[in-house]
Design an enzyme around this catalytic site. Structure first.
Site, PDB file in Angstrom:
ATOM      1  N   GLU A  48       0.854  -1.203   0.000  1.00 56.27           N
ATOM      2  CA  GLU A  48       0.000   0.000   0.000  1.00 56.27           C
ATOM      3  C   GLU A  48       0.880   1.241   0.000  1.00 56.27           C
ATOM      4  O   GLU A  48       1.732   1.386   0.868  1.00 56.27           O
ATOM      5  CB  GLU A  48      -0.940  -0.022   1.206  1.00 56.27           C
ATOM      6  CG  GLU A  48      -1.688   1.272   1.458  1.00 56.27           C
ATOM      7  CD  GLU A  48      -2.458   1.811   0.259  1.00 56.27           C
ATOM      8  OE1 GLU A  48      -3.231   1.059  -0.343  1.00 56.27           O
ATOM      9  OE2 GLU A  48      -2.243   2.990  -0.092  1.00 56.27           O
ATOM     10  N   GLY A  53      -7.085   1.096   3.765  1.00 58.23           N
ATOM     11  CA  GLY A  53      -8.485   1.541   3.748  1.00 58.23           C
ATOM     12  C   GLY A  53      -8.839   2.222   2.435  1.00 58.23           C
ATOM     13  O   GLY A  53     -10.005   2.302   2.064  1.00 58.23           O
ATOM     14  N   GLY A  54      -7.814   2.750   1.737  1.00 61.54           N
ATOM     15  CA  GLY A  54      -8.023   3.287   0.397  1.00 61.54           C
ATOM     16  C   GLY A  54      -8.896   4.531   0.354  1.00 61.54           C
ATOM     17  O   GLY A  54      -9.017   5.275   1.336  1.00 61.54           O
ATOM     18  N   THR A  55      -9.509   4.732  -0.789  1.00 62.48           N
ATOM     19  CA  THR A  55     -10.265   5.953  -1.058  1.00 62.48           C
ATOM     20  C   THR A  55     -11.451   6.117  -0.112  1.00 62.48           C
ATOM     21  O   THR A  55     -11.675   7.199   0.442  1.00 62.48           O
ATOM     22  CB  THR A  55     -10.787   5.928  -2.511  1.00 62.48           C
ATOM     23  OG1 THR A  55      -9.684   5.723  -3.381  1.00 62.48           O
ATOM     24  CG2 THR A  55     -11.505   7.210  -2.864  1.00 62.48           C
ATOM     25  N   CYS A  56     -12.212   5.067   0.064  1.00 54.01           N
ATOM     26  CA  CYS A  56     -13.477   5.177   0.803  1.00 54.01           C
ATOM     27  C   CYS A  56     -13.231   5.727   2.204  1.00 54.01           C
ATOM     28  O   CYS A  56     -13.835   6.708   2.627  1.00 54.01           O
ATOM     29  CB  CYS A  56     -14.145   3.810   0.863  1.00 54.01           C
ATOM     30  SG  CYS A  56     -15.704   3.833   1.748  1.00 54.01           S
ATOM     31  N   HIS A 457     -46.037   1.508  11.704  1.00 55.20           N
ATOM     32  CA  HIS A 457     -46.513   2.877  11.503  1.00 55.20           C
ATOM     33  C   HIS A 457     -45.872   3.786  12.538  1.00 55.20           C
ATOM     34  O   HIS A 457     -45.743   3.393  13.702  1.00 55.20           O
ATOM     35  CB  HIS A 457     -48.037   2.911  11.664  1.00 55.20           C
ATOM     36  CG  HIS A 457     -48.599   4.299  11.618  1.00 55.20           C
ATOM     37  ND1 HIS A 457     -48.710   4.998  10.438  1.00 55.20           N
ATOM     38  CD2 HIS A 457     -49.046   5.115  12.613  1.00 55.20           C
ATOM     39  CE1 HIS A 457     -49.209   6.200  10.708  1.00 55.20           C
ATOM     40  NE2 HIS A 457     -49.427   6.292  12.018  1.00 55.20           N
TER      41      HIS A 457
HETATM   42  C1  FAD Z   1     -15.526  11.931  -2.724  1.00 55.26           C
HETATM   43  C2  FAD Z   1     -15.930  10.487  -2.903  1.00 55.26           C
HETATM   44  C3  FAD Z   1     -17.065  10.020  -2.292  1.00 55.26           C
HETATM   45  C4  FAD Z   1     -17.431   8.686  -2.444  1.00 55.26           C
HETATM   46  N1  FAD Z   1     -18.573   8.251  -1.830  1.00 55.26           N
HETATM   47  C5  FAD Z   1     -18.943   6.972  -1.964  1.00 55.26           C
HETATM   48  C6  FAD Z   1     -20.109   6.479  -1.311  1.00 55.26           C
HETATM   49  O1  FAD Z   1     -20.810   7.210  -0.600  1.00 55.26           O
HETATM   50  N2  FAD Z   1     -20.442   5.181  -1.459  1.00 55.26           N
HETATM   51  C7  FAD Z   1     -19.688   4.327  -2.223  1.00 55.26           C
HETATM   52  O2  FAD Z   1     -20.035   3.160  -2.337  1.00 55.26           O
HETATM   53  N3  FAD Z   1     -18.585   4.763  -2.869  1.00 55.26           N
HETATM   54  C8  FAD Z   1     -18.189   6.050  -2.754  1.00 55.26           C
HETATM   55  N4  FAD Z   1     -17.049   6.485  -3.381  1.00 55.26           N
HETATM   56  C9  FAD Z   1     -16.287   5.517  -4.213  1.00 55.26           C
HETATM   57  C10 FAD Z   1     -15.441   4.588  -3.327  1.00 55.26           C
HETATM   58  O3  FAD Z   1     -14.595   5.360  -2.506  1.00 55.26           O
HETATM   59  C11 FAD Z   1     -14.609   3.612  -4.157  1.00 55.26           C
HETATM   60  O4  FAD Z   1     -15.428   2.995  -5.115  1.00 55.26           O
HETATM   61  C12 FAD Z   1     -14.056   2.565  -3.196  1.00 55.26           C
HETATM   62  O5  FAD Z   1     -13.101   3.148  -2.357  1.00 55.26           O
HETATM   63  C13 FAD Z   1     -13.461   1.342  -3.882  1.00 55.26           C
HETATM   64  O6  FAD Z   1     -12.170   1.548  -4.219  1.00 55.26           O
HETATM   65  P1  FAD Z   1     -11.150   0.361  -4.500  1.00 55.26           P
HETATM   66  O7  FAD Z   1     -11.279  -0.726  -3.502  1.00 55.26           O
HETATM   67  O8  FAD Z   1     -11.244  -0.005  -5.906  1.00 55.26           O
HETATM   68  O9  FAD Z   1      -9.758   1.105  -4.308  1.00 55.26           O
HETATM   69  P2  FAD Z   1      -9.342   2.276  -3.355  1.00 55.26           P
HETATM   70  O10 FAD Z   1     -10.188   2.346  -2.150  1.00 55.26           O
HETATM   71  O11 FAD Z   1      -9.209   3.490  -4.183  1.00 55.26           O
HETATM   72  O12 FAD Z   1      -7.909   1.799  -2.877  1.00 55.26           O
HETATM   73  C14 FAD Z   1      -6.828   1.675  -3.742  1.00 55.26           C
HETATM   74  C15 FAD Z   1      -5.556   1.712  -2.914  1.00 55.26           C
HETATM   75  O13 FAD Z   1      -4.460   1.351  -3.746  1.00 55.26           O
HETATM   76  C16 FAD Z   1      -3.344   2.156  -3.400  1.00 55.26           C
HETATM   77  N5  FAD Z   1      -2.452   2.149  -4.568  1.00 55.26           N
HETATM   78  C17 FAD Z   1      -2.682   2.692  -5.791  1.00 55.26           C
HETATM   79  N6  FAD Z   1      -1.662   2.416  -6.619  1.00 55.26           N
HETATM   80  C18 FAD Z   1      -0.769   1.690  -5.907  1.00 55.26           C
HETATM   81  C19 FAD Z   1       0.492   1.106  -6.212  1.00 55.26           C
HETATM   82  N7  FAD Z   1       1.023   1.181  -7.438  1.00 55.26           N
HETATM   83  N8  FAD Z   1       1.166   0.455  -5.245  1.00 55.26           N
HETATM   84  C20 FAD Z   1       0.635   0.353  -3.992  1.00 55.26           C
HETATM   85  N9  FAD Z   1      -0.556   0.880  -3.638  1.00 55.26           N
HETATM   86  C21 FAD Z   1      -1.259   1.522  -4.593  1.00 55.26           C
HETATM   87  C22 FAD Z   1      -3.960   3.516  -3.084  1.00 55.26           C
HETATM   88  O14 FAD Z   1      -3.105   4.275  -2.256  1.00 55.26           O
HETATM   89  C23 FAD Z   1      -5.244   3.092  -2.375  1.00 55.26           C
HETATM   90  O15 FAD Z   1      -5.068   3.017  -0.974  1.00 55.26           O
HETATM   91  C24 FAD Z   1     -16.632   7.800  -3.226  1.00 55.26           C
HETATM   92  C25 FAD Z   1     -15.460   8.270  -3.830  1.00 55.26           C
HETATM   93  C26 FAD Z   1     -15.109   9.597  -3.665  1.00 55.26           C
HETATM   94  C27 FAD Z   1     -13.835  10.076  -4.317  1.00 55.26           C
END
Ligand code: FAD
Length: 482
Positions: A48, A53-56, A457
């Site tokens: 990572e 925990g990534g984006t979410c 209700h």
């Molecule tokens: C503002 C915003 C609001 C959102 N709200 C919602 C919501 O309410 N409900 C919902 O269902 N979804 C929501 N989403 C979408 C949701 O966040 C993503 O669909 C979800 O996080 C799934 O992502 P993922 O598991 O594919 O990867 P991510 O969670 O993006 O994780 C990818 C990880 O890979 C890592 N990474 C990337 N490249 C490399 C590399 N080369 N080497 C090592 N590590 C790397 C990154 O640092 C990251 O931690 C929202 C997104 C945003 C931007």
């Protein structure tokens, strides 16, 4: 998601303890999958580059929804007079809001990190790139590199905000959703480029915190994937709260002038210059594949940079791509379900594929927009007759009692079987009501069952009775075929 054909991997439902795996990216699939495989005795290395925990957790769902709660508190306080309560002048402390939000993010992030470590996963903080078939080089965050290879590789690297090809956008200090969540000075005038789901949540959130907000959207209407009356109703709510929408607008260029940002747009054949204090770019997200060199491991990229996978999420032999990086619906619950599909295939011999699974989602505006399956515009093209039931929220007892009457409930049923094909709920806690209808769909309940169910209700869900008691619109399903 792009579909491709991959030959079957060798039988692997009873892996030996020596099975090795690399998981790249600790998003909503990577972390749980790494933990499950380690729990089954695999040797798993999770790589990572930033936050577990990534984006979410770090810059998506968690911080936005926590911040939306603050904006709603301000909104409720301002309109409390309508309920006969005087709350006094409302003051917003953005510093306090961001501190609270980032505190929640920190807890979730630390919990996610502790979870994978507790599961026995080897965690490497660094950036991975492929150097060969199931071989990666990791540039470690604290210096140095490591060369790794494994029998299985799982790619969960997610996506990042896309910067448009707009003259000046690199020079004006344009913000992404990620930047905006850390901003501690309230924008006086927030310009938002793009009118999609992320844009609308931020537009209402900042308007409620006290910013002037203008949304510039290329399309002639908002949310083209939703029924037009639903999109229009949501637009009206946001306009009522002071958000300005410039639809059918093409952004031409942007410039910084002192503390201000100008955005030149063309609309109805005329050029217009907008001036704001901040510019949020929310025009979509791009898979994080540039520089990953996935071709070296035998995977292929689609035209938007997404990793192509088959229905079992295989991108090449013993290489899987999960979550946003494969394209298609970009939601946390989809990425999480991707991990279940792969986990169950490898550890339990399941053959479940991604096709056919429900793709529910909720837009966390207020009122929320919850949606699963077919809506009215989808039913028009289905090719067989359907009935469409619609109930305005102004006819829902609970909504009237709480003063939350904007929006509507809609359900689509198959005319022949009375089975539910989809639901759209724009309303207070619309995501929760939609989820109840999704469970009914999954359980094979019919419209008549829902009409006659005894529901508590006065809940919002109780009005599902009334929804199916109304007179439906009947569609032949061939309305849009000529
Ligand atoms: C503002 C915003 C609001 C959102 N709200 C919602 C919501 O309410 N409900 C919902 O269902 N979804 C929501 N989403 C979408 C949701 O966040 C993503 O669909 C979800 O996080 C799934 O992502 P993922 O598991 O594919 O990867 P991510 O969670 O993006 O994780 C990818 C990880 O890979 C890592 N990474 C990337 N490249 C490399 C590399 N080369 N080497 C090592 N590590 C790397 C990154 O640092 C990251 O931690 C929202 C997104 C945003 C931007």
């Amino acid at each position: 998601m792009t579909q491709t054909n991959i030959p079957d991997s060798p039988p692997s439902n009873s892996p030996s303890p020596a099975t090795t795996a690399l998981v790249i990216g600790a998003g909503q699939a990577g972390g749980p999958l790494a933990g499950a495989l380690a729990g089954a005795g695999w040797h798993v290395t999770l790589i990572e580059r930033e936050h577990v925990g990534g984006t979410c957790v770090n810059e998506g769902c968690t911080p936005t929804k926590a911040m939306i709660a603050s904006a709603r508190a301000a909104h409720v306080a301002r309109r409390s007079g309508a309920l006969g309560v005087s709350a006094g002048p409302v003051a917003v402390d953005l510093n306090g809001i961001v501190d609270r939000v980032q505190g929640i993010v920190r807890d979730f992030r630390e919990g996610s990190r502790a979870g994978v470590l507790k599961a026995g996963v080897e965690l490497l903080d660094g950036q991975a790139r492929f150097t060969g078939v199931r071989q990666v080089e990791v540039t470690l965050n604290d210096g140095g590199t490591r060369q790794l290879s494994a029998e299985y590789v799982f790619i969960n690297v997610g996506a990042s905000p896309r910067m448009p090809d707009l003259p000046g956008v690199q020079d004006v200090g344009a913000m992404t959703s990620r930047d905006l969540l850390l901003l501690r000075d309230l924008p006086t005038h927030l310009l938002i480029l793009g009118g999609g789901y992320i844009s609308l949540e931020f537009a209402q959130l900042y308007a409620r915190l006290g910013s002037r907000v203008t949304v510039v959207e290329h399309g002639e209407r908002l949310l083209s994937h939703e029924d037009e009356d639903v999109a229009n109703a949501l637009q009206a709510v946001l306009e009522d709260e002071g958000v300005t929408f410039l639809l059918g607008a093409e952004a031409l260029q942007t410039q910084r002038e002192g503390d201000e940002i100008t955005l030149e747009i063309r609309r109805d054949g005329e050029t217009q210059t907008l001036t704001g204090s901040h510019l949020l770019v929310a025009v979509g997200r791009t898979p994080n594949t540039s520089g990953l060199n996935v071709e070296a491991t035998g995977a292929k990229l689609g035209q938007h940079g997404e990793i192509q996978v088959d229905g079992h999420l295989r991108a090449a032999e013993n290489v899987y791509a999960l979550g946003d990086v494969k394209g298609g619906p970009a939601f946390t619950h989809i990425s999480y379900d991707d991990h279940r599909i792969v986990r169950d295939a490898l550890l339990r011999g399941s053959g479940r594929e991604v096709g056919g699974r429900p793709v529910p989602y909720t837009l966390f505006t207020d009122p929320q927009l919850g949606r699963v399956g077919l809506d009215r515009q989808g039913a028009r093209k289905l090719g067989r007759p359907t009935r469409i039931y619609t109930l305005p929220m102004s006819s829902v007892a609970r909504a009237i009692e709480t003063g939350e009457t904007a929006g509507l409930m809609r359900a689509v049923v198959d005319d022949a079987t009375d089975l539910l094909l989809g639901a759209t709920v724009l309303g207070h806690e619309g995501g929760e009501v939609m989820s109840a209808l999704q469970l009914a769909m999954m359980g094979g309940l019919r419209g008549a069952d829902l009409r006659d169910a005894t529901l508590a209700h006065p809940t919002l869900c109780e009005s599902i009775n009334n929804l199916f008691m109304g007179k439906p619109e009947t569609l032949s399903g061939t309305e849009d075929s000529g």
